[in-house]
Design a protein around this motif. Structure first.
Motif, PDB file in Angstrom:
ATOM      1  N   ASP A  20     -39.376  -3.358  14.272  1.00 14.41           N
ATOM      2  CA  ASP A  20     -38.729  -3.537  12.911  1.00 14.41           C
ATOM      3  C   ASP A  20     -37.600  -2.541  12.408  1.00 14.41           C
ATOM      4  O   ASP A  20     -37.784  -1.830  11.758  1.00 14.41           O
ATOM      5  CB  ASP A  20     -39.963  -3.677  11.766  1.00 14.41           C
ATOM      6  N   ASP A  22     -35.154  -2.753  10.590  1.00 19.78           N
ATOM      7  CA  ASP A  22     -35.154  -2.363   9.197  1.00 19.78           C
ATOM      8  C   ASP A  22     -35.811  -1.509   8.611  1.00 19.78           C
ATOM      9  O   ASP A  22     -35.395  -1.087   7.446  1.00 19.78           O
ATOM     10  CB  ASP A  22     -35.100  -3.796   8.408  1.00 19.78           C
ATOM     11  N   HIS A  23     -36.878  -1.206   8.960  1.00 18.00           N
ATOM     12  CA  HIS A  23     -37.979   0.052   8.744  1.00 18.00           C
ATOM     13  C   HIS A  23     -38.129   0.902   9.620  1.00 18.00           C
ATOM     14  O   HIS A  23     -39.018   1.786   9.624  1.00 18.00           O
ATOM     15  CB  HIS A  23     -39.269  -0.750   8.390  1.00 18.00           C
ATOM     16  N   SER A  24     -37.021   1.169  10.317  1.00 20.32           N
ATOM     17  CA  SER A  24     -37.159   2.584  11.299  1.00 20.32           C
ATOM     18  C   SER A  24     -38.204   2.338  12.460  1.00 20.32           C
ATOM     19  O   SER A  24     -38.870   3.440  12.437  1.00 20.32           O
ATOM     20  CB  SER A  24     -36.801   3.548  10.807  1.00 20.32           C
ATOM     21  N   HIS A  25     -38.393   1.210  12.826  1.00 19.44           N
ATOM     22  CA  HIS A  25     -39.751   1.215  13.764  1.00 19.44           C
ATOM     23  C   HIS A  25     -39.396   0.568  14.954  1.00 19.44           C
ATOM     24  O   HIS A  25     -38.847  -0.694  15.198  1.00 19.44           O
ATOM     25  CB  HIS A  25     -41.053   0.392  12.891  1.00 19.44           C
ATOM     26  N   ALA A  88     -39.202   6.440  15.390  1.00 21.02           N
ATOM     27  CA  ALA A  88     -38.340   5.916  14.123  1.00 21.02           C
ATOM     28  C   ALA A  88     -36.650   5.749  14.376  1.00 21.02           C
ATOM     29  O   ALA A  88     -36.018   5.465  13.606  1.00 21.02           O
ATOM     30  CB  ALA A  88     -38.424   7.044  12.972  1.00 21.02           C
TER      31      ALA A  88
END
Length: 124
Positions: A20, A22-25, A88
Motif C-alpha cells: 500500500d 499510499d500508506h508507505s507499506h 516503509a
C-alpha cells in the motif's frame, strides 16, 4: 573446500497486491537457497537478519530455524524456502547470517550476502 560451509543465494520479488504505497507499506518476498558446500553434514539452527530501508531505519530479526524448520543438510544437499518482509520505503536491503551446528558438534556461521529489495522499474 571448507569442512563447514553453507552457501546462500537469494531472489526477491515485490508483492504489489500486499503493498500500500499510499500508506508507505511495501511488501517483498524473498526465496532463499541454502546449500551445504562443506564436507560435513550440518543443521541450520537459527537466523539473524538485518533489514535496512531507504531511510536507514534498521530492523533486526532473530529466531530459531527458518519458516519453522531447522533443516539438516548432508554435503551437497540444499534447502529452499520463501519468506517476506515489509518496509516503509520502496527500496531497502537485507543481510544476515545463519547459525549452524555440524554433526560432529562444530558450530559455524553461514553469512547471507546483502541483497536489494526494490520496486521493479517501469517504463511510461
Amino acid at each position: 573446500m571448507a569442512s563447514y560451509e553453507f552457501t546462500v543465494s537469494v531472489t526477491t520479488q515485490y508483492q504489489e497486491e500486499q503493498s500500500d504505497p499510499d500508506h508507505s507499506h511495501y511488501v517483498f518476498a524473498y526465496a532463499i537457497t541454502v546449500k551445504n558446500t562443506g564436507l560435513v553434514a550440518a543443521q541450520l539452527i537459527s537466523r539473524h537478519w538485518v533489514i535496512t530501508d531507504a531511510n536507514n531505519h534498521i530492523e533486526e530479526v532473530r529466531g530459531l530455524g527458518v519458516v519453522g524448520n531447522q533443516p539438516l543438510l548432508q554435503p551437497g544437499e540444499q534447502y529452499e524456502y520463501t519468506s517476506g518482509t515489509a518496509m516503509a520505503t520502496p527500496q531497502g536491503s537485507m543481510t544476515g547470517e545463519y547459525f549452524c551446528v555440524a554433526e560432529d558438534g562444530e558450530q559455524f556461521v553461514a553469512k547471507i550476502p546483502e541483497f536489494v529489495l526494490s520496486l521493479p522499474r517501469t517504463l511510461h
